[in-house]
Scaffold this active site. Sequence first.
Site, PDB file in Angstrom:
ATOM      1  N   LYS A   1     -18.298  -5.880  10.260  1.00 15.21           N
ATOM      2  CA  LYS A   1     -17.126  -6.683   9.960  1.00 15.21           C
ATOM      3  C   LYS A   1     -16.066  -6.444  11.022  1.00 15.21           C
ATOM      4  O   LYS A   1     -15.667  -5.306  11.250  1.00 15.21           O
ATOM      5  CB  LYS A   1     -16.588  -6.269   8.575  1.00 15.21           C
ATOM      6  CG  LYS A   1     -16.129  -7.433   7.733  1.00 15.21           C
ATOM      7  CD  LYS A   1     -15.857  -6.976   6.316  1.00 15.21           C
ATOM      8  CE  LYS A   1     -14.541  -7.550   5.845  1.00 15.21           C
ATOM      9  NZ  LYS A   1     -14.115  -6.976   4.568  1.00 15.21           N
TER      10      LYS A   1
ATOM     11  N   SER B   1      -2.607  -8.161   3.217  1.00 14.89           N
ATOM     12  CA  SER B   1      -3.000  -7.909   4.609  1.00 14.89           C
ATOM     13  C   SER B   1      -3.400  -9.212   5.288  1.00 14.89           C
ATOM     14  O   SER B   1      -3.087  -9.429   6.463  1.00 14.89           O
ATOM     15  CB  SER B   1      -4.172  -6.920   4.651  1.00 14.89           C
ATOM     16  OG  SER B   1      -3.792  -5.680   4.116  1.00 14.89           O
TER      17      SER B   1
ATOM     18  N   HIS C   1       0.835  -1.209   0.000  1.00 14.89           N
ATOM     19  CA  HIS C   1       0.000   0.000   0.000  1.00 14.89           C
ATOM     20  C   HIS C   1       0.869   1.258   0.000  1.00 14.89           C
ATOM     21  O   HIS C   1       0.593   2.222  -0.714  1.00 14.89           O
ATOM     22  CB  HIS C   1      -0.910   0.018   1.237  1.00 14.89           C
ATOM     23  CG  HIS C   1      -1.895  -1.102   1.315  1.00 14.89           C
ATOM     24  ND1 HIS C   1      -2.084  -1.862   2.447  1.00 14.89           N
ATOM     25  CD2 HIS C   1      -2.753  -1.601   0.388  1.00 14.89           C
ATOM     26  CE1 HIS C   1      -3.027  -2.766   2.225  1.00 14.89           C
ATOM     27  NE2 HIS C   1      -3.446  -2.636   0.987  1.00 14.89           N
TER      28      HIS C   1
ATOM     29  N   ARG D   1      -2.400  -6.297  -8.181  1.00 16.49           N
ATOM     30  CA  ARG D   1      -1.327  -7.287  -8.039  1.00 16.49           C
ATOM     31  C   ARG D   1      -1.404  -8.384  -9.089  1.00 16.49           C
ATOM     32  O   ARG D   1      -0.390  -8.892  -9.542  1.00 16.49           O
ATOM     33  CB  ARG D   1      -1.402  -7.953  -6.656  1.00 16.49           C
ATOM     34  CG  ARG D   1      -0.901  -7.096  -5.540  1.00 16.49           C
ATOM     35  CD  ARG D   1      -1.305  -7.658  -4.202  1.00 16.49           C
ATOM     36  NE  ARG D   1      -2.747  -7.629  -4.039  1.00 16.49           N
ATOM     37  CZ  ARG D   1      -3.382  -7.947  -2.930  1.00 16.49           C
ATOM     38  NH1 ARG D   1      -2.710  -8.384  -1.888  1.00 16.49           N
ATOM     39  NH2 ARG D   1      -4.679  -7.853  -2.846  1.00 16.49           N
TER      40      ARG D   1
END
Length: 152
Positions: free
Chosen positions: A44, A131, A20, A93
Amino acid sequence: MESSKVALFPGSFDPFTKGHEDIVLRSLSLFDEIIIAIGHNSNKKRYFDIDFMISKIESAFKDYDKVKVMMYDQLTADLAKNTKAKYLLRGLRNTTDFEYENSISQVNRYLNSGLETVFLITSPELAHISSSIIREVHKYKGDVSPFIPYDL
Ligand code: ADP
């Protein structure tokens, strides 16, 4: 006069990674202001606390006046209107990212017709960083420092 170019970099950033960071650093020459916006979804559960992550990201960019950090709890397309951001910044990615990013960028432009999503292809040496893998390594007490741009 041309208005200043504001880009919003939205994400979960749970946690914010060197991948990031690379996207933000490389976009500094493209935009006048970059707002890193952490999406807050009360349904969440996060692994890293949102306020903790904001302070860590701020510490990573303390030398960059152009970079701001905030959290949000609304549609990304609406946040872009509210912050006068005409660009969404996202990293790509691989083809899995592409499939997902393609769909959300279409929806975002439908919701906010002036909004363009700008994609930067990840630097190859950072493409493996995610992550979710960092969360897993951290959970089992592994050293995640090579993957994040701040001390935990
Ligand atoms: P989201 O939950 O919105 O996908 P993330 O925090 O996982 O949020 O990712 C935010 C953005 O950063 C996404 O565009 C994602 O593809 C991109 N990204 C994630 N990891 C990397 C990386 N290692 N290199 C470049 N971009 C990345």
